[in-house]
Design an enzyme around this catalytic site. Sequence first.
Site, mmCIF file in Angstrom:
data_model
loop_
_atom_site.group_PDB
_atom_site.id
_atom_site.type_symbol
_atom_site.label_atom_id
_atom_site.label_comp_id
_atom_site.label_asym_id
_atom_site.label_seq_id
_atom_site.Cartn_x
_atom_site.Cartn_y
_atom_site.Cartn_z
ATOM 1 C CB CYS A 122 -0.950 0.004 1.205
ATOM 2 S SG CYS A 122 -0.109 0.036 2.795
ATOM 3 C CD GLU A 161 -3.295 -1.924 -1.231
ATOM 4 O OE1 GLU A 161 -2.572 -2.930 -1.173
ATOM 5 O OE2 GLU A 161 -3.538 -1.206 -0.253
#
Length: 87
Positions: free
Chosen positions: A36, A70
């Site tokens: 992330c 992501e």
Amino acid sequence: REQNFSAVLVDPPRAGLDEFTRKNIAGYPAIMYVSCNPQALKRDMKELVQSHVAVRFAFLDHFPYTKHVECAVYMLSKEVLATNGQQ
């Protein structure tokens, strides 16, 4: 009971992987890394590319209209690629 695994999946916190974990996963033939934090992924990849090659990479926009993204990277060890004649 002994178990042998050929792949590992890591999805670390925003800070990325710690040094121990980076060294540990470098021993696996295949790594699936979900991140992330692209900056932490970049830092971790600097070490992992010594033993692995990124063969697939994807950006995943799970949070549209935000700055969050992501990243997913599938890596194979250089040894595996050499064995399969792909290096």
